[in-house]
Design a protein around this motif. Structure first.
Motif, PDB file in Angstrom:
ATOM      1  N   LYS A 105       0.847  -1.204   0.000  1.00 22.60           N
ATOM      2  CA  LYS A 105       0.000   0.000   0.000  1.00 22.60           C
ATOM      3  C   LYS A 105       0.879   1.249   0.000  1.00 22.60           C
ATOM      4  CE  LYS A 105      -4.111   1.868   2.262  1.00 22.60           C
ATOM      5  NZ  LYS A 105      -4.033   3.063   3.095  1.00 22.60           N
ATOM      6  N   SER A 108       1.055   3.629   2.968  1.00 23.72           N
ATOM      7  CA  SER A 108       1.569   3.072   4.226  1.00 23.72           C
ATOM      8  C   SER A 108       3.085   3.219   4.334  1.00 23.72           C
ATOM      9  CB  SER A 108       1.205   1.586   4.366  1.00 23.72           C
ATOM     10  OG  SER A 108      -0.165   1.413   4.647  1.00 23.72           O
ATOM     11  N   ILE A 124      11.120  -3.820   1.653  1.00 24.53           N
ATOM     12  CA  ILE A 124      10.130  -4.903   1.742  1.00 24.53           C
ATOM     13  C   ILE A 124       9.674  -5.349   0.349  1.00 24.53           C
ATOM     14  CG2 ILE A 124       7.916  -3.665   1.930  1.00 24.53           C
ATOM     15  CD1 ILE A 124       7.531  -5.584   4.490  1.00 24.53           C
ATOM     16  N   LEU A 143       0.671  11.331   2.514  1.00 27.26           N
ATOM     17  CA  LEU A 143       1.113  12.487   3.294  1.00 27.26           C
ATOM     18  C   LEU A 143       2.190  13.230   2.508  1.00 27.26           C
ATOM     19  CD1 LEU A 143       1.528  10.890   6.860  1.00 27.26           C
ATOM     20  CD2 LEU A 143      -0.365  12.319   6.041  1.00 27.26           C
TER      21      LEU A 143
ATOM     22  N   ALA B 101     -10.490   7.409   9.576  1.00 24.87           N
ATOM     23  CA  ALA B 101      -9.779   6.133   9.602  1.00 24.87           C
ATOM     24  C   ALA B 101      -8.916   5.956   8.360  1.00 24.87           C
ATOM     25  CB  ALA B 101     -10.792   4.992   9.694  1.00 24.87           C
ATOM     26  N   ILE B 102      -7.683   5.570   8.576  1.00 21.58           N
ATOM     27  CA  ILE B 102      -6.730   5.399   7.484  1.00 21.58           C
ATOM     28  C   ILE B 102      -6.007   4.058   7.691  1.00 21.58           C
ATOM     29  CG2 ILE B 102      -4.545   6.411   8.400  1.00 21.58           C
ATOM     30  CD1 ILE B 102      -5.792   8.152   5.559  1.00 21.58           C
ATOM     31  N   THR B 103      -5.956   3.260   6.654  1.00 28.28           N
ATOM     32  CA  THR B 103      -5.344   1.939   6.795  1.00 28.28           C
ATOM     33  C   THR B 103      -3.823   2.002   6.743  1.00 28.28           C
ATOM     34  OG1 THR B 103      -7.200   0.873   5.724  1.00 28.28           O
ATOM     35  CG2 THR B 103      -5.110  -0.342   5.731  1.00 28.28           C
ATOM     36  N   ILE B 104      -3.171   1.398   7.718  1.00 24.37           N
ATOM     37  CA  ILE B 104      -1.738   1.127   7.617  1.00 24.37           C
ATOM     38  C   ILE B 104      -1.645  -0.385   7.452  1.00 24.37           C
ATOM     39  CG2 ILE B 104       0.521   1.373   8.700  1.00 24.37           C
ATOM     40  CD1 ILE B 104      -0.733   4.064   8.277  1.00 24.37           C
ATOM     41  N   LYS B 105      -1.276  -0.835   6.272  1.00 25.21           N
ATOM     42  CA  LYS B 105      -1.306  -2.278   5.982  1.00 25.21           C
ATOM     43  C   LYS B 105      -0.104  -2.953   6.659  1.00 25.21           C
ATOM     44  CE  LYS B 105      -2.043  -5.492   2.147  1.00 25.21           C
ATOM     45  NZ  LYS B 105      -0.972  -6.385   1.734  1.00 25.21           N
ATOM     46  N   SER B 108       2.763  -4.495   4.668  1.00 26.50           N
ATOM     47  CA  SER B 108       3.542  -3.585   3.822  1.00 26.50           C
ATOM     48  C   SER B 108       4.729  -2.978   4.567  1.00 26.50           C
ATOM     49  CB  SER B 108       2.670  -2.443   3.290  1.00 26.50           C
ATOM     50  OG  SER B 108       1.798  -2.887   2.281  1.00 26.50           O
ATOM     51  N   PHE B 109       4.828  -3.216   5.887  1.00 25.72           N
ATOM     52  CA  PHE B 109       5.979  -2.625   6.595  1.00 25.72           C
ATOM     53  C   PHE B 109       6.453  -3.447   7.802  1.00 25.72           C
ATOM     54  CE2 PHE B 109       4.483  -0.456  10.553  1.00 25.72           C
ATOM     55  CZ  PHE B 109       3.139  -0.800  10.464  1.00 25.72           C
ATOM     56  N   ILE B 110       5.713  -4.492   8.175  1.00 23.21           N
ATOM     57  CA  ILE B 110       6.134  -5.324   9.310  1.00 23.21           C
ATOM     58  C   ILE B 110       6.723  -6.636   8.807  1.00 23.21           C
ATOM     59  CG2 ILE B 110       5.305  -6.693  11.286  1.00 23.21           C
ATOM     60  CD1 ILE B 110       3.222  -4.523  11.814  1.00 23.21           C
ATOM     61  N   ILE B 124       5.548   6.507  10.105  1.00 25.36           N
ATOM     62  CA  ILE B 124       4.409   7.002   9.331  1.00 25.36           C
ATOM     63  C   ILE B 124       3.121   6.965  10.160  1.00 25.36           C
ATOM     64  CG2 ILE B 124       3.532   4.898   8.169  1.00 25.36           C
ATOM     65  CD1 ILE B 124       3.772   6.750   5.532  1.00 25.36           C
ATOM     66  N   GLN B 127       3.115  10.119  11.978  1.00 29.94           N
ATOM     67  CA  GLN B 127       2.781  11.237  11.081  1.00 29.94           C
ATOM     68  C   GLN B 127       1.284  11.314  10.816  1.00 29.94           C
ATOM     69  OE1 GLN B 127       5.535  10.054   8.007  1.00 29.94           O
ATOM     70  NE2 GLN B 127       7.021  11.622   8.550  1.00 29.94           N
ATOM     71  N   TYR B 128       0.654  10.156  10.621  1.00 28.91           N
ATOM     72  CA  TYR B 128      -0.806  10.168  10.424  1.00 28.91           C
ATOM     73  C   TYR B 128      -1.510  10.665  11.686  1.00 28.91           C
ATOM     74  CZ  TYR B 128      -0.987   8.000   5.779  1.00 28.91           C
ATOM     75  OH  TYR B 128      -0.873   7.771   4.429  1.00 28.91           O
ATOM     76  N   ASN B 131      -1.296  14.334  12.013  1.00 25.84           N
ATOM     77  CA  ASN B 131      -2.135  15.000  11.016  1.00 25.84           C
ATOM     78  C   ASN B 131      -3.627  14.840  11.292  1.00 25.84           C
ATOM     79  OD1 ASN B 131      -0.932  16.354   8.466  1.00 25.84           O
ATOM     80  ND2 ASN B 131       0.500  14.697   8.922  1.00 25.84           N
ATOM     81  N   GLY B 132      -3.958  14.197  12.415  1.00 28.73           N
ATOM     82  CA  GLY B 132      -5.362  14.103  12.797  1.00 28.73           C
ATOM     83  C   GLY B 132      -6.092  12.861  12.313  1.00 28.73           C
ATOM     84  N   PHE B 133      -5.351  11.896  11.774  1.00 27.39           N
ATOM     85  CA  PHE B 133      -5.986  10.654  11.318  1.00 27.39           C
ATOM     86  C   PHE B 133      -6.052   9.620  12.449  1.00 27.39           C
ATOM     87  CE2 PHE B 133      -4.251  12.516   7.456  1.00 27.39           C
ATOM     88  CZ  PHE B 133      -5.253  12.307   6.535  1.00 27.39           C
TER      89      PHE B 133
END
Lengths: 262, 262
Positions: A105, A108, A124, A143, B101-105, B108-110, B124, B127-128, B131-133
């Motif tokens: 994504k 992300s 990744i 962002l 609501a914003i998805t952090i997949k 994609s990073f773990i 990130i 940062q979200y 930014n108020g997410f």
């Protein structure tokens, strides 16, 4: 490793008032892509799933007050969720055709600065490639470090350029809804001719090519991105995804009607 | 900042043979969560969207040959795409209730090592939040550094523990399908009593609590994760998401039936 860009215009109904999938095209295109069996990254556009919200909420425009900020946040949420749905449907279809498609994504892990990718750790993506997967990325709302705009839309085109450099792609295939780059706008000028090969020295009527643009970046933006790749010896090829067989031929290394940028 | 875990069992039809959303529960739960208006991360389980494929393809088991590897890759693709659909539906509902609501997949990073989170850059996510997410993560199929297994399932519980430490959460709310931690299995022992408060010193009959497990990790795994948080002065609270009003009370700081781990 090759990178294939699937234009949003070929996968979605572009002028639809709500996000609409072009299921017939998607099914055929996924079948054609599956003819390639080596390292591959797929990047798809957002099509009607992205532009409707990106335009409505003016993502990427300067934010002048708190209300606009709140509205932009809402727009980023809606855009991301909408393109996530498109991406889901595309990945599911690719998987049905035997492609081990895995979503990375963009929002992300990518952050832009003044609408250009500034943070993008591709570790990744390499790991998924090494494990035999086909990473799938797409145009997304992200962002942005610029405090004036805070958010930006990144096009699939910008992503492929970045990845092609960073991961040293062998070649890039851009499958969109045009045959390639023309000497003039073929829709208004019947004398316009398809250019087989574009280099840094090719004189282009960018204004008329602008008319053949997809919504993010446009054809002129696309050409500039690809010329930068060519400078780094990464060849790219624009083909029409609407013509059955084109993608299959291109991934198989056969001749296809289109424009090569080198 | 608070972290809310929404159990997959509360959002999906757990014993369904195909991934099935519990739409009524999701709608109510999203409404209740929306009573919180400050920094928040939501982590949801995978429920039937994840377990069906994770079990079928034995993700996390040792890979002994190339065929098994290929099959595992297929399973990781299917699991990721399936939970991505669940996550989409949850985020869309949260957005409808006014939550940005914003998805952090996660995948994609773990990256895990022997099924424990080893790589997880939370920049990130911060940062979200700034930014108020409201970042939303979930149980997912990820790459594992262990060459024998190559892939793993990470539970929402493991994610909340990691994020709670890393982002110094004020508190954690786990909304699942049980009232909390009991002295014995309440389904088989009518004398079993709900424990209001669990600390490192509490004697627990972990075998019987195991029966109240959700599929990833189980209740005993959950308690161990939460006791580790408590050691770092992050209080957590197990409540039943099936009981209307519980989540709303918990996010509002009101008394709720459940177990506090501190």
């Amino acid at each position: 490793m090759i990178i294939i860009k699937l234009g949003g215009s070929a996968l979605t109904v572009k002028d639809a008032s709500t996000p609409t999938l072009d299921e017939e095209n998607l099914d055929r295109i996924a079948s054609e892509v599956s003819y390639y069996n080596d390292d591959m990254i797929i990047v798809h556009g957002a099509g009607s799933y992205g532009h409707i919200y990106a335009d409505e909420y003016k993502i990427g425009d300067v934010i002048t007050n708190a209300n606009e900020h709140l509205r932009r946040i809402e727009g980023v949420c809606k855009t991301q969720t909408s393109v996530q749905q498109l991406n889901h449907d595309i990945c599911q279809k690719l998987q049905q055709k035997g492609i081990p498609a895995i979503t990375i994504k963009p929002s992300s892990f990518i952050v832009t600065n003044q609408k250009r990718i500034a943070v993008c750790d591709t570790t990744i993506i390499k790991q998924y490639l090494e494990n035999g997967f086909v990473p799938v990325l797409y145009g997304d709302a992200v962002l942005d470090m610029d405090e004036d705009i805070k958010f930006a839309i990144i096009s699939g085109d910008q992503i492929i350029t970045y990845l092609a450099y960073d991961l040293k792609a062998d070649r890039v295939i851009l499958a969109s809804d045009v045959d390639g780059i023309y000497t003039d706008n073929p829709k208004t000028n019947p004398e316009a001719k398809l250019i087989d090969e574009v280099t840094q020295d090719t004189q282009l009527n960018t204004t008329s090519n602008e008319n053949m643009a997809d919504v993010t970046g446009g054809m002129n933006g696309k050409i500039q991105e690809l010329l930068k790749l060519a400078e780094n010896n990464i060849q790219s090829q624009i083909i029409n995804a609407q013509t059955p067989g084109n993608i299959q031929k291109a991934v198989s290394g056969q001749n296809v009607k289109g424009t090569i940028i080198k």
